[in-house]
Design an enzyme around this catalytic site. Structure first.
Site, mmCIF file in Angstrom:
data_model
loop_
_atom_site.group_PDB
_atom_site.id
_atom_site.type_symbol
_atom_site.label_atom_id
_atom_site.label_comp_id
_atom_site.label_asym_id
_atom_site.label_seq_id
_atom_site.Cartn_x
_atom_site.Cartn_y
_atom_site.Cartn_z
ATOM 1 N N SER A 143 -0.684 6.778 13.910
ATOM 2 C CA SER A 143 0.575 6.074 14.128
ATOM 3 C C SER A 143 1.697 6.904 13.524
ATOM 4 O O SER A 143 1.462 7.696 12.599
ATOM 5 C CB SER A 143 0.541 4.691 13.456
ATOM 6 O OG SER A 143 1.829 4.119 13.373
ATOM 7 N N TYR A 156 -1.221 -1.491 6.569
ATOM 8 C CA TYR A 156 -1.329 -0.636 7.756
ATOM 9 C C TYR A 156 -0.842 0.779 7.463
ATOM 10 O O TYR A 156 -1.494 1.773 7.803
ATOM 11 C CB TYR A 156 -0.534 -1.258 8.899
ATOM 12 C CG TYR A 156 -0.626 -0.515 10.205
ATOM 13 C CD1 TYR A 156 -1.752 -0.647 11.014
ATOM 14 C CD2 TYR A 156 0.419 0.288 10.651
ATOM 15 C CE1 TYR A 156 -1.833 0.020 12.227
ATOM 16 C CE2 TYR A 156 0.346 0.960 11.861
ATOM 17 C CZ TYR A 156 -0.784 0.822 12.641
ATOM 18 O OH TYR A 156 -0.866 1.486 13.851
#
Length: 265
Positions: A143, A156
């Site tokens: 990401s 995350y």
């Protein structure tokens, strides 16, 4: 690898980036192991798309967070395919929330999915590649938040930072076996997890992204396809940001700006 890959596994390939990647690898000539967690129908559709391109597809249910079963399913797919040349760790995700309100259970759930599960699956793939002696490609879908934090996403962000570090260390250790290890770091992509389909990207305006729209799963898959091929033979330990320029706008701005005034200085 001295030749093009012939066998690939893509986790979470029942939709979105994973499905697009499975199809892209089939177009490269790979047989593909397709996995699903909750959407078996989606996985079967991906498998049919792979077969429509003349490649073989095998399908298995996969829970990245069940570490024992994770390893069993990975080894089973490798055995059924007759080996693995490309492994794409695409399984991931997680909910957000303020750091001060984050429970240890939620923290562990997100790290378990994005980091622990990735470690186990990539280790199984790497061991198979080393034993086969043909080299290989390992690609982790990460990401943009592997590189920049975002408020409300402590678990995350931490997991993706950890995944980035794991990829770099694997690249150092596996290079002697002709195995390259890289990450692809998507920005906002038009996938079901974002309540979009690929075709929605061109109709969705994102003023805070220099290319003015979300990305398409196929655009991520194209970069993964390059990293899976012999064309990327001297690329390892890298993280390829594929985000339409969003990261250049800062970790908060890309998805949240609702004006294009910044373009005029």
């Amino acid at each position: 690898m001295s030749t093009e890959p012939r066998r690939a596994i893509v986790t979470a390939s029942d939709s979105g980036i994973g499905a697009a990647t499975a199809v892209a690898l089939a177009e490269l000539g790979c047989d593909v192991g397709v996995t699903w967690h909750s959407d078996r129908e989606g996985a079967e559709q991906t498998a049919e798309a792979v077969r429509a391109r003349g490649a073989r597809a095998v399908v298995a249910r996969f829970d990245a967070t069940d570490l024992t079963d994770n390893a069993r399913v990975m080894q089973g797919l490798i055995d059924e395919l007759g080996g693995v040349d490309v492994f794409v760790n695409n399984a991931g995700g997680g909910s957000g929330g303020p750091f001060l309100e984050l429970s240890p259970e939620d923290w562990r759930t997100v790290l378990g999915l994005n980091l622990d599960g990735a470690f186990v699956a990539m280790q199984v793939a790497a061991r198979s590649m080393v034993a086969a002696g043909r080299g290989g490609r390992i690609i982790a879908v990460s990401s943009v938040h592997e590189h920049q934090p975002r408020v409300g996403s402590a678990a995350y962000v931490s997991a993706k930072h950890g995944l980035g570090g794991l990829v770099k260390t694997m690249a150092q250790e596996l290079g002697e076996y002709a195995i390259t290890v890289n990450a692809v770091a998507p920005g906002e992509i038009a996938t079901p997890i974002n309540d979009m389909q690929s075709e929605d990207a061109d109709q969705t305006v994102r003023p805070g992204i220099p290319l003015d729209r979300p990305g398409k799963p196929e655009e991520i898959a194209a970069v993964i396809g390059f990293l899976a091929s012999s064309a990327s033979s001297y690329v390892t330990g890298a993280s390829w940001v594929v985000d339409g320029g969003m990261m250049q706008m800062g970790p908060q701005a890309g998805s949240h700006l609702d004006s294009e005034d910044w373009r005029r200085g």
